[in-house]
Write an enzyme that holds these catalytic residues in place. Structure first.
Site, mmCIF file in Angstrom:
data_model
loop_
_atom_site.group_PDB
_atom_site.id
_atom_site.type_symbol
_atom_site.label_atom_id
_atom_site.label_comp_id
_atom_site.label_asym_id
_atom_site.label_seq_id
_atom_site.Cartn_x
_atom_site.Cartn_y
_atom_site.Cartn_z
ATOM 1 N N LYS A 43 -13.442 9.343 6.010
ATOM 2 C CA LYS A 43 -13.217 8.690 7.300
ATOM 3 C C LYS A 43 -12.946 7.218 7.085
ATOM 4 O O LYS A 43 -13.186 6.692 6.017
ATOM 5 C CB LYS A 43 -14.486 8.817 8.175
ATOM 6 C CG LYS A 43 -14.821 10.239 8.616
ATOM 7 C CD LYS A 43 -13.914 10.714 9.725
ATOM 8 C CE LYS A 43 -14.208 12.168 10.095
ATOM 9 N NZ LYS A 43 -13.861 13.110 9.000
ATOM 10 N N SER B 198 -8.285 15.665 9.209
ATOM 11 C CA SER B 198 -8.892 14.612 10.023
ATOM 12 C C SER B 198 -8.350 13.224 9.689
ATOM 13 O O SER B 198 -8.543 12.290 10.458
ATOM 14 C CB SER B 198 -10.418 14.637 9.891
ATOM 15 O OG SER B 198 -10.824 14.107 8.654
#
Lengths: 204, 204
Positions: B163, B127
């Site tokens: 993230k 990700s």
DNA sequence: CTTCATTTTTTTCATCCGAAAATTTTCCTT
DNA sequence: AAGGAAAATTTTCGGATGAAAAAAATGAAG
């Protein structure tokens, strides 16, 4: 056992660390005494005992300066790796350039390969970006023979560059991991300075 | 000064290293004597003198067990960083999970930021691939407040994920660095476990 | 064989250093 | 005010440790 340290005990522990790191020696109880201005050596002794009881140091009875930090005992062997910004042409065997820094890391985190000599390079440019190696990263290399697919530091036109080493059907060449850069077919001889074993990046 | 060591001297030096690393203590001259089976302690003494003369150790006259490795004196302070595979929900203040490993590195190579508590996570998934953070990488984080643009470890649905932290116009959310992954707008509260300060990758 | 550095031995000292016992002082908590 | 833990003092011991002087093996090189 895991009781909190008193402020005095923190001072003592901090001095132990400082002394051990800057002088390389553990202070004797009398050195502790003089540093803190105690009138007695026993004061230092009892502080050491307290620190030991709380588990932040270990001691070996009867032995001189025998204070141990448990975390250092668990620690793997540390390797000091010189960081070069640029590797001059004559390198390889004898003439090591001036390191522009040093990196210390435990050998396990390097992937165990500890036998060969290691050094590090700062990456300049984007030629290996598709291998997720960025400008500014520090690459750690090992001196050994390159195998097909290894990322290597190689000497091209007197400059060290990082490329992927490809060996197919008896032919060897270097490949950038960025479509904007061409493959490099060696003109005469391919000088491999090291094979990448790890990479370290500082967040901006 | 930089003369080569004799084989006997190499043995002695190796024992010094081994002893210092495994027991946490430098051997005294008599411990050296007994280990090597010398009939005299003076034999150990003169070897230490020889090693000092050749510059591979330093000694402090008169002090007990006062053998120092010069390279360790130059070394920056080493930080031991626990590596977690997964950080459970209740984390943050007290309940640290079992580390699945440990990483030791000098604090300078971490970017100097040494004050806050640090820990590391193994990255799983792709990700953050566009930020050149790959599956299998080890990310080193610091516990502190996140600023706009920081890469953070955050708790989403009881799972820790990496993230980018975005804070715009009073709104905060998390962004993957991979177009296949959606942004994450926090439902109620955003729990930041740490801010990335460095990354370590082992070559395959 | 000779030379010279390395390696080891024997013996002797001075002092570095950890350890213990018995108190006293300080400071925080109830 | 009382109680108790932490911090510090005084004094005394004995073992641990580094150091030195003089000399004898050992081994490699010319």
């Amino acid at each position: 056992m895991a009781t909190k340290l008193t402020s005095r005990q923190k001072e003592i522990l901090e001095y132990l660390h400082k002394s051990s790191r800057t002088t390389g020696l553990m202070p004797s109880t009398r050195e502790l005494q003089h540093y803190f201005g105690f009138a007695s050596q026993t004061a230092a002794m009892s502080h050491l005992r307290a620190l030991e009881k709380k588990g932040v140091i270990q001691r070996v009875p009867g032995k001189a300066r025998a204070v141990i930090f448990p975390e250092e005992l668990d620690r793997e062997e540390i390797r000091d790796i010189p960081i070069y910004g640029r590797i001059a042409a004559g390198y390889g065997d004898s003439t090591a350039p001036e390191p522009e820094g040093c990196l210390s890391i435990d050998i396990t985190s390097l992937g165990g390969r500890g036998k060969n000599e290691t050094f590090a390079l700062r990456v300049r440019g984007e030629s290996m970006i598709d291998a997720h190696i960025c400008d500014g990263d520090t690459v750690i290399l090992e001196k050994r023979e390159a195998r097909n697919g290894d990322i290597v530091a190689a000497l091209i036109d007197g400059e060290t560059t990082l490329k992927r080493f490809i060996s197919q059907k008896g032919k060897t060449y270097l490949q950038a991991e960025n479509p904007k850069f061409p493959d490099l077919i060696p003109t005469d001889e391919l000088i491999i300075q090291g094979v990448m074993i790890a990479l370290l990046r500082k967040a901006a």
